[in-house]
Every structure is written in C-alpha cells, then in structure tokens.
Design a protein around this motif. Sequence first.
Motif, PDB file in Angstrom:
ATOM      1  N   ASN A 181     -18.373 -57.543-103.360  1.00 53.07           N
ATOM      2  CA  ASN A 181     -19.816 -57.286-102.779  1.00 53.07           C
ATOM      3  C   ASN A 181     -20.971 -57.368-103.782  1.00 53.07           C
ATOM      4  O   ASN A 181     -21.781 -57.917-103.859  1.00 53.07           O
ATOM      5  CB  ASN A 181     -19.881 -56.954-101.364  1.00 53.07           C
ATOM      6  N   GLU A 223     -19.970 -59.555-106.748  1.00 54.88           N
ATOM      7  CA  GLU A 223     -21.033 -61.214-106.186  1.00 54.88           C
ATOM      8  C   GLU A 223     -22.326 -61.010-106.072  1.00 54.88           C
ATOM      9  O   GLU A 223     -23.118 -61.931-106.435  1.00 54.88           O
ATOM     10  CB  GLU A 223     -20.920 -61.529-104.571  1.00 54.88           C
ATOM     11  N   ARG A 224     -23.513 -60.102-105.399  1.00 56.45           N
ATOM     12  CA  ARG A 224     -24.394 -59.963-106.043  1.00 56.45           C
ATOM     13  C   ARG A 224     -25.088 -59.871-107.278  1.00 56.45           C
ATOM     14  O   ARG A 224     -26.415 -60.279-107.766  1.00 56.45           O
ATOM     15  CB  ARG A 224     -25.100 -58.372-105.023  1.00 56.45           C
ATOM     16  N   ASP A 235     -23.198 -59.774 -97.146  1.00 51.81           N
ATOM     17  CA  ASP A 235     -22.542 -60.104 -98.047  1.00 51.81           C
ATOM     18  C   ASP A 235     -21.460 -60.954 -98.017  1.00 51.81           C
ATOM     19  O   ASP A 235     -21.430 -61.750 -96.800  1.00 51.81           O
ATOM     20  CB  ASP A 235     -21.608 -58.633 -97.336  1.00 51.81           C
ATOM     21  N   ALA A 236     -20.873 -60.891 -99.638  1.00 48.50           N
ATOM     22  CA  ALA A 236     -19.768 -62.350 -99.521  1.00 48.50           C
ATOM     23  C   ALA A 236     -18.210 -62.479 -98.588  1.00 48.50           C
ATOM     24  O   ALA A 236     -17.857 -62.993 -97.987  1.00 48.50           O
ATOM     25  CB  ALA A 236     -19.715 -62.672-101.149  1.00 48.50           C
ATOM     26  N   ASP A 288     -16.322 -59.860 -95.251  1.00 44.91           N
ATOM     27  CA  ASP A 288     -16.727 -58.965 -94.171  1.00 44.91           C
ATOM     28  C   ASP A 288     -15.839 -57.247 -94.714  1.00 44.91           C
ATOM     29  O   ASP A 288     -14.808 -57.483 -95.168  1.00 44.91           O
ATOM     30  CB  ASP A 288     -16.058 -60.078 -93.388  1.00 44.91           C
ATOM     31  N   THR A 289     -16.646 -56.810 -94.479  1.00 46.91           N
ATOM     32  CA  THR A 289     -15.598 -55.273 -95.214  1.00 46.91           C
ATOM     33  C   THR A 289     -15.126 -54.578 -93.743  1.00 46.91           C
ATOM     34  O   THR A 289     -14.966 -53.181 -93.656  1.00 46.91           O
ATOM     35  CB  THR A 289     -16.787 -53.928 -96.026  1.00 46.91           C
TER      36      THR A 289
END
Length: 291
Positions: free
Chosen positions: A62, A65-66, A89-90, A92-93
């Motif tokens: 994430n 990706e940010r 967020d790209a 899922d955590t």
Amino acid sequence: MKAKLITLAVVVVALGGGIALASASSEPGSGPPAIGVVRAVRSGTDIVLPFDAYRHTPAEINVIERATAVLARDCLNRFGLHWAPPTVDAVDTSRPTAAGRYGIVDAAEVARLGYHAAEPPDRPSQPQPPLDVLMVYTGKGASDVGGQPVPEGGCLGEARRRLEEGLPAAMPGERFAELDRELYLTAQADERVQRAMTGWRECMAESGLRYADVWAANDDVRWSAPEPTPEEIATAKADLACRTRSGLAGTWLAVETAYQQRVISERRKEFDALATALHARLAHARQIVNR
C-alpha cells in the motif's frame, strides 16, 4: 466466492534485474528435506513461511502504491492534467495473505461460510478520472498530448520505473513467484503430505464423503451458490475435522517450510540481494509519500 487454491500474487512486487532461476528440483539437495516440529494450524495467521521475509507485506504494498500514485500525479501535472491519487489502500490488510494456502483451516469461518471465502470489508469506491486523464495515465491513447510525448505505459508506467531507479539488481518478482509456487507444488506432492492426505481421505470416507483430495472437496460444484448451504457447511466441518485428525495442514506447512529453508540456504546471495532490494524500494516509496 469460493476459497481458492493458493494466494501468491498479491504479495509479490516485481523487481529489476535478471538473475536466472534454476528449477527447484535441480538443486544440489533435491531429496526430501527433514522437517521440524509439526504444529497445529487453526487460522490463517498460523501460516508463516520463510519466503514471507522476502516479499512485501500488504501494508508495504500500500505504501508503494501510494508512492506510485504520487509520481503518476507529478507526471500528469506536466501535461496540465490534475488528478488526486486514490485514498483507498490498494490491498486489503484485514486478512492474512496465506489464509487459503492449504484450504480451510479456521473452524469459526467454516461454521459460518463452509468453503466460501470470507468477503473483504466494504471499501469506498474511487471516482473514475476523466477520459483525458485516463488516457495519459494509462498510455492507452494518443502517443502525443499537447506537443509532449506520452511516456511508455503512460504516467503509471513512468511512475513505476521511477520508483525502481537506483535499486540494486535482484531476483525479479515474477521469478520469485514461480519458485514459490514450484516449491508449494513440490511440498504438496511430498510423501509426508500425501500420507496425511491419505489419512484425511480415509477419515472423510468414514462419514460417507469420498473425494480424491481436499481441493476436490473445496471445488465441489454443489458449493457454487452465492451463499453456503447447510450441506456445504456440514461437509466443510467434517473436512476440517479430518484435516485436524490427520494433521494435514500442519504437516503441509512443516514440509513446505523445509523446502523453502533449503532453497534460501543454498542460494543465500540471491535472497540477500532480494531482501536488500525490498528494503531499498520501501525506503524510496516512503520518501516519496512523506515528501
């Protein structure tokens, strides 16, 4: 949505470089490695493997990706286009990335979902950018906009390349994923896992349930409905009880752990370089996000 065989792709980010990979079966110690203690696997959080230290976590992805979105925004600004990077967020955590690696393992989830996978939490949707922005962002359009050439792969492609600038050469992510899956399949075929699978099969037969292996039970077309049926949940409960009795998931984890540890030990320089590249990429991404 049904539970899937193996979840690998989400945790691999491609690296630069081109170190060739030999087949795992051609390694010097190609016989079955000794295994350590077989521990019970009761949830996805129990599935931790040596290779996990050599891939980005979902939280790190994430960040990366940010950072990519920030660089893409800078690129778009050169074309006089304005775009706000996604705030969602790209990745899922909320769920362990390896939760479905060996099939069902969590009794509470099985009682509620059978073989169906847990749905990710609702996430706010992001507005679609205007077409003129999307064209330059993806590079799927005119090759020249406003007298400026569009970068190869658009601003997204440029952003990904910029993020990789200066990183040390290491095993490409795609090669790492191939090796990961190869060792997974090698462990699945290992005699010790197959003995546990036989024990599972015999246990299931005692309940009148006859499947070739755990994936045949998982992928039974009767479980294709949007919601789990009582029969599916009952079968999944019996399945999990038989996995527990045969020690299948714990044996599988111990065997795959041994194969991964051996490859890391025998190819220490490659894996050290991979770890260095991962740390450098994440540090670069954090600098971009925090600037």
